[in-house]
Design an enzyme around this catalytic site. Sequence first.
Site, mmCIF file in Angstrom:
data_model
loop_
_atom_site.group_PDB
_atom_site.id
_atom_site.type_symbol
_atom_site.label_atom_id
_atom_site.label_comp_id
_atom_site.label_asym_id
_atom_site.label_seq_id
_atom_site.Cartn_x
_atom_site.Cartn_y
_atom_site.Cartn_z
ATOM 1 N N ALA A 181 0.807 -1.226 0.000
ATOM 2 C CA ALA A 181 0.000 0.000 0.000
ATOM 3 C C ALA A 181 0.838 1.273 0.000
ATOM 4 C CB ALA A 181 -0.929 -0.025 1.211
ATOM 5 N N HIS A 189 -3.670 -10.124 -4.208
ATOM 6 C CA HIS A 189 -4.849 -9.862 -3.375
ATOM 7 C C HIS A 189 -6.054 -9.383 -4.187
ATOM 8 C CE1 HIS A 189 -2.196 -9.487 0.483
ATOM 9 N NE2 HIS A 189 -2.412 -10.728 0.115
ATOM 10 N N CYS A 211 -26.577 -10.376 -5.099
ATOM 11 C CA CYS A 211 -26.292 -10.844 -6.459
ATOM 12 C C CYS A 211 -27.607 -10.911 -7.235
ATOM 13 C CB CYS A 211 -25.644 -12.232 -6.395
ATOM 14 S SG CYS A 211 -25.393 -12.976 -8.013
ATOM 15 N N THR A 246 5.702 -1.886 1.721
ATOM 16 C CA THR A 246 4.923 -2.901 2.435
ATOM 17 C C THR A 246 5.549 -3.152 3.794
ATOM 18 O OG1 THR A 246 4.280 -5.240 2.525
ATOM 19 C CG2 THR A 246 6.072 -4.682 1.006
ATOM 20 N N SER A 247 4.691 -3.284 4.808
ATOM 21 C CA SER A 247 5.175 -3.550 6.164
ATOM 22 C C SER A 247 5.603 -5.019 6.309
ATOM 23 C CB SER A 247 4.090 -3.197 7.185
ATOM 24 O OG SER A 247 2.921 -3.951 6.931
#
Length: 252
Positions: free
Chosen positions: A25, A124, A157, A198-199
Amino acid sequence: MSSANVEKARALADAARRVVVLTGAGISTDSGIPDFRGPNGVWTRNPAAERLSNIQHYRADPEVRKASWRARLASPAWTAMPNAGHLALVALERRGKLHALITQNIDGLHLRAGHSPDRVIEVHGNLHKAVCLNCGWNGPMQAVLERVRAGEDDPPCEHCGGILKSDTISFGQALVPGVIERAMRAAGEADLLLSVGTSLQVYPVAGAVPIARQAGARVVIMNAQPTPYDEIADAVLTGSISEDLPRICGIS
Ligand code: NAD
């Protein structure tokens, strides 16, 4: 961070032939999309927001789904543009050095920046697609968001009445096996692993760093906060990604 570390990372990139980049992120914060765990992160500012990212809560609690749809509607991702960091990685690909770009991001900005889709592994998923958790229907997110705008606070849906969600991997949800296998295989083939924004807290994706290291790759970590793999890195850069990455990729 010292410019000496930037120069070291640039030299490693210049010498490398098969760079695998792992992004999180932090590469998109300069495009206006907050991360989760940084100082201005969504969870840092509001720890309760973590519930929205958990599949069990999402399935079980209509209030979590309603809050998720409101958050999606307001997401800065719909108008965000790639920044200098994203564009620097495209330049790396054009120099013929990018073996693979593994991203945990769901914002689609790497593809928008101009990478060839076959180089980008979105482990992801992608926010721009919606999926039904029951029948597997999937389609454009914007069409579902139109229904939310028109007043449906938890749109079902239209084919089976099931629960709709962004086509992204929530916590507690299984990764797509073929996708994560491809990412880890690429990590093992790298001669330089560049971890950006990124961590490195989320597995199995974070495992790309030690996998590359064990296979003999050099490792560069760019992240404002410490990560669990800083000790095995050849260079750790804590400066601005959008300022340092163009330098490392040879375009400034
Ligand atoms: P994270 O929030 O855990 O870590 C981001 C890291 O980036 C932080 O340690 C922060 O210090 C650093 N950072 C932020 N801006 C930076 C900058 N400009 N320069 C240098 N460092 C900077 O993020 P993560 O590791 O990607 O894990 C979060 C999960 O949430 C991922 O799985 C991802 O899918 C998802 N997520 C995605 C987005 C997106 O698509 N843009 C946004 C938020 C969360």
